[in-house]
Scaffold this motif. Structure first.
Motif, mmCIF file in Angstrom:
data_model
loop_
_atom_site.group_PDB
_atom_site.id
_atom_site.type_symbol
_atom_site.label_atom_id
_atom_site.label_comp_id
_atom_site.label_asym_id
_atom_site.label_seq_id
_atom_site.Cartn_x
_atom_site.Cartn_y
_atom_site.Cartn_z
ATOM 1 N N ARG A 178 49.724 37.728 46.757
ATOM 2 C CA ARG A 178 49.423 39.045 46.033
ATOM 3 C C ARG A 178 50.372 40.046 46.445
ATOM 4 N N ILE A 219 36.388 43.341 31.474
ATOM 5 C CA ILE A 219 36.178 44.468 32.052
ATOM 6 C C ILE A 219 35.020 45.187 31.345
ATOM 7 N N LEU A 263 39.112 51.342 40.106
ATOM 8 C CA LEU A 263 38.738 49.808 40.642
ATOM 9 C C LEU A 263 37.583 49.441 40.041
ATOM 10 N N ALA A 264 37.316 48.092 39.839
ATOM 11 C CA ALA A 264 36.143 47.540 39.277
ATOM 12 C C ALA A 264 35.231 46.999 40.394
ATOM 13 N N GLU A 287 41.138 36.090 31.802
ATOM 14 C CA GLU A 287 40.325 35.993 32.787
ATOM 15 C C GLU A 287 39.153 36.323 32.539
ATOM 16 N N LYS A 347 33.059 48.622 30.798
ATOM 17 C CA LYS A 347 33.414 50.203 30.993
ATOM 18 C C LYS A 347 32.247 51.129 30.531
ATOM 19 N N PHE A 395 45.233 50.538 28.918
ATOM 20 C CA PHE A 395 43.691 50.842 28.507
ATOM 21 C C PHE A 395 43.210 52.305 28.909
ATOM 22 N N ALA A 445 44.643 47.844 24.717
ATOM 23 C CA ALA A 445 43.940 46.863 25.114
ATOM 24 C C ALA A 445 42.593 46.477 24.233
ATOM 25 N N GLU A 462 36.172 45.243 27.624
ATOM 26 C CA GLU A 462 37.627 45.172 27.187
ATOM 27 C C GLU A 462 38.153 43.677 27.856
ATOM 28 N N GLU A 463 39.160 43.317 27.395
ATOM 29 C CA GLU A 463 39.799 42.285 27.687
ATOM 30 C C GLU A 463 40.398 42.390 29.353
ATOM 31 N N ARG A 493 50.205 49.600 41.614
ATOM 32 C CA ARG A 493 49.030 49.879 42.467
ATOM 33 C C ARG A 493 49.019 50.384 43.714
ATOM 34 N N TRP A 509 33.129 50.724 36.131
ATOM 35 C CA TRP A 509 33.871 49.782 35.704
ATOM 36 C C TRP A 509 33.338 48.126 36.398
ATOM 37 N N ARG A 527 48.960 45.934 37.661
ATOM 38 C CA ARG A 527 48.634 47.163 37.230
ATOM 39 C C ARG A 527 49.849 48.150 37.257
ATOM 40 N N GLU A 561 48.014 47.257 32.187
ATOM 41 C CA GLU A 561 48.341 45.935 32.875
ATOM 42 C C GLU A 561 49.521 45.279 32.245
HETATM 43 P P1 ATP Z 1 41.048 40.705 40.634
HETATM 44 O O1 ATP Z 1 41.522 40.274 42.100
HETATM 45 O O2 ATP Z 1 39.738 40.094 40.198
HETATM 46 O O3 ATP Z 1 42.177 40.835 39.700
HETATM 47 P P2 ATP Z 1 41.708 43.121 41.772
HETATM 48 O O4 ATP Z 1 40.879 43.195 43.221
HETATM 49 O O5 ATP Z 1 42.878 43.017 41.846
HETATM 50 O O6 ATP Z 1 40.855 42.137 40.936
HETATM 51 P P3 ATP Z 1 39.749 45.075 40.533
HETATM 52 O O7 ATP Z 1 39.919 46.259 40.471
HETATM 53 O O8 ATP Z 1 38.915 44.108 41.383
HETATM 54 O O9 ATP Z 1 41.214 44.396 41.179
HETATM 55 O O10 ATP Z 1 40.056 44.429 39.195
HETATM 56 C C1 ATP Z 1 40.454 45.183 38.139
HETATM 57 C C2 ATP Z 1 41.734 44.846 37.958
HETATM 58 O O11 ATP Z 1 41.915 44.154 36.704
HETATM 59 C C3 ATP Z 1 42.472 46.159 37.700
HETATM 60 O O12 ATP Z 1 43.187 46.639 38.921
HETATM 61 C C4 ATP Z 1 43.625 45.862 36.509
HETATM 62 O O13 ATP Z 1 44.793 45.529 37.315
HETATM 63 C C5 ATP Z 1 43.168 44.433 36.065
HETATM 64 N N1 ATP Z 1 42.903 44.614 34.753
HETATM 65 C C6 ATP Z 1 43.183 43.907 33.698
HETATM 66 N N2 ATP Z 1 42.611 44.171 32.639
HETATM 67 C C7 ATP Z 1 42.127 45.436 32.667
HETATM 68 C C8 ATP Z 1 41.395 46.520 31.703
HETATM 69 N N3 ATP Z 1 41.365 45.996 30.374
HETATM 70 N N4 ATP Z 1 40.774 47.582 32.441
HETATM 71 C C9 ATP Z 1 40.841 47.650 33.673
HETATM 72 N N5 ATP Z 1 41.490 47.077 34.597
HETATM 73 C C10 ATP Z 1 42.104 45.712 34.173
#
Ligand code: ATP
Length: 576
Positions: free
Chosen positions: A552, A398, A225-226, A395, A400, A336, A371, A246-247, A268, A417, A253, A298
């Motif tokens: 969600r 990301i 996760l990021a 959006e 990395k 990705f 990606a 990355e975009e 996920r 990330w 996911r 994604e």
């Molecule tokens: P958010 O609610 O902000 O979408 P989240 O809580 O679902 O985030 P985070 O880990 O915070 O999850 O944000 C990363 C998510 O973004 C990843 O779980 C993935 O599903 C999505 N994503 C989209 N593009 C990418 C990418 N290029 N690399 C990694 N993750 C990506």
């Protein structure tokens, strides 16, 4: 001696009475210490009220009506009587308990587990009958207490307040002698994702067992996760040197496992979602040239080449009409990462190495894309890429890390990330992913629906859900209808132990902590009414002016915003 089901039923009864997290943990420790090592795996699943790892099919496919028929058959009572008792008691487990008088034959946990697996796997014609017969047979051999819990397990409603997290704590203490090993055990769980196998390995080999787990094809790992930042410059403070930007696609996911022609896709939450996205499965089968591989990406909805909003994609999450919706809402996947390739784990390879390997095993097509991104150590290059991405309707990005230690870290939200979204850039308010745990009755035009939803954040330390806000706005008419439908199966008569709710927030209806919604909020303030962060800050925290954004479905309750994240945001906003 094989573990008698009687002992497990006694454990359930003890856990059911207990509300303190630490006491629940200690009860589990005692139990796991005294059972034979060979029973740990099965006991781990059953103590969560399930029959296998989360990534396997765990639903037994027993509706209440079917369970009632099993109770009738086992007790030789008429359906009318069972129905009447159910109305009186409100819980079919309690009914089964009151009607059971047997229990001479000794059930073991292995016998119960095997039968439940047979129930799960019964398929084809007359499968319902088969399932009912199997449950009835178990009930005939059960004591009253055993019958009560068997029925609850069959219905998927054990609800003891035991979560995976409680088991990880208990394993640390029971099998490695120290809670200090908890983090290592959790890291292993993020890789092996099978609570039974993890428990059994720890029971047999102690903490050394944590070294044995690695990714393999067919078994999902938790997604990496990021983190998030407030300004693009902060990204460079956290990731020194070159960054791969990355975009960021706003979709779902997906972790794809390819083993020859066999393709499995996990969400996920580790659910098997391949059947819902047949075109992605086909595209991966054709477009991934490696024999075995695990890929991360994604999925997004597309129309006329344009990426569509997440809400539209969620309509693809259905059991029925898959083909009709496949035509109506087509999808594609952006890959990705690659985590495993032709028999080798890539978790400990750097990100640039993994991305290069990914590109080398992909034949891109309309449905299968790599990606897009840029790599640079210059802030203006990254900023320009971000702006281009947002202009294209994405959006954000990301960022990395590309360093030698830019490993794939399953289940971790670290600084390798970092997400940078247009909302943050525009100084917009925060969004939170919260679990709906209650509702207040609607009045006036909201009669028959709800007036507001009581929402909670997840306390990762003790596995509880602490109230953070009451959401009463942002709903369209359609949202009301959909939320009502989604929440109905989670309605519970009394508050569950995992929910921390205090006066004056007591709702009219409680729900099992299952449904996650995204909520936009203006400000986090101290509040004596809410329980979020109360243990740590002595006063609760609350989200002011919340607005509902969307459901969600791709998130489970333990993926919700955590108390730790809320405290960090509160502190940051109150220090500047
Ligand atoms: P958010 O609610 O902000 O979408 P989240 O809580 O679902 O985030 P985070 O880990 O915070 O999850 O944000 C990363 C998510 O973004 C990843 O779980 C993935 O599903 C999505 N994503 C989209 N593009 C990418 C990418 N290029 N690399 C990694 N993750 C990506």
């Amino acid at each position: 001696m094989p573990t008698a089901f009687k002992n497990l039923a006694a454990l359930y009864a003890e856990l059911e009475k207990e509300t303190s997290y630490l006491k629940i943990r200690d009860i589990l420790v005692r139990f796991f210490k005294q059972i034979p090592r060979g029973d740990v795996k099965t006991a781990a699943y059953l103590s969560l009220g399930t029959v296998g790892p989360h990534y396997e099919k765990t639903e037994l496919g027993i509706a209440e009506k079917m369970a009632m028929r099993a109770v009738c058959a086992a007790s030789e009572e008429l359906p009318q009587k069972v129905k009447r008792l159910l109305l009186q008691k409100g819980d079919l487990g309690d009914v089964a308990e009151s009607l059971s008088s047997h229990g001479k034959n000794k059930l073991t946990i292995q016998k119960v587990h095997q039968t439940l697996l047979a129930v799960r796997d019964a398929a084809g014609e007359r499968s319902q009958e088969k399932k009912i017969q199997l449950i009835a047979k178990l009930l005939k051999q059960a004591s009253p207490t055993e019958a009560k819990y068997l029925v609850r397990i069959a219905l998927g409603k054990l609800r003891l307040g035991v979560a995976d997290k409680s088991l990880l704590d208990a394993f640390a203490l029971a099998f490695t002698g120290s809670i200090a090993n908890r983090q290592r055990i959790e890291d292993s769980y993020n890789v092996c994702t099978d609570i039974g196998w993890l428990g059994e390995s720890l029971a047999k080999r102690g903490i050394k067992a944590t070294e044995q787990f690695d990714i393999s094809v067919g078994r999902p790992v938790q997604s990496m996760l990021a983190q998030r930042v407030n300004a693009v410059a902060e990204i460079f403070e956290k990731i020194p040197g070159e960054i791969s930007a990355e975009e960021k696609y706003d979709g779902e996911r997906m972790q794809i496992h390819k083993n020859g022609d066999r393709i499995i896709a996990f969400s996920r939450r580790l659910e098997n979602i391949g059947a819902q996205y047949p075109e992605i499965i086909e595209a991966a089968r054709k477009g991934i040239t490696a024999k075995t591989a695990v890929l991360d990406g994604e999925v997004v909805a597309v129309k006329n080449g344009k990426i569509m909003p997440f809400q539209l994609l969620m309509q693809r999450r259905r059991k029925y009409d898959v083909e009709a919706y496949r035509a109506k809402i087509p999808t594609k996947i952006f890959l990705f990462d690659v985590l495993y390739l032709n028999g080798r784990s890539l978790l400990k390879k750097s990100y640039p190495e993994r991305k290069k390997l990914l590109a080398s095993i992909m034949r891109e097509s309309e449905r299968l894309k790599l990606a897009g991104g840029v790599t640079s150590a210059r802030i203006n290059v990254i900023q320009a890429f971000f702006e281009r991405s947002v202009k294209r309707g994405l959006e954000g990005i990301i960022a990395k890390s590309t360093g030698p230690d830019s490993f794939y870290r399953p289940g971790k939200r670290g600084w390798a990330w970092i997400k940078w979204k247009k909302e943050y850039a525009q100084g917009m308010r925060e969004t939170f992913d919260l679990v709906v745990i209650g509702s207040y009755a609607g009045k006036g035009i909201r009669k028959g629906f709800f007036g507001a939803l009581l929402c909670a954040a997840y306390n990762k330390q003790n596995g509880q859900f602490e109230t953070f806000t009451k959401v009463g706005s942002g709903f369209t008419e359609k949202d009301f209808a959909q939320l009502k439908k989604e929440l109905r199966p989670f309605e519970i008569k009394t508050k569950q132990k995992l929910l921390r709710v205090e006066k004056p927030m007591i709702p009219d209806t409680y729900y099992e902590p299952r449904l996650v919604i995204e909520v936009l909020g203006a400000e986090i303030t101290k509040s004596p009414n809410h329980t979020a962060a109360k243990d740590i800050l002595k006063t609760g925290l609350a989200l002011r002016f919340p607005r509902f954004i969307r459901i969600r479905k791709d998130k489970g309750p333990t993926d919700a915003t955590t108390i730790k994240q809320i405290i960090a945001l509160y502190k940051r906003n109150n220090s500047s």
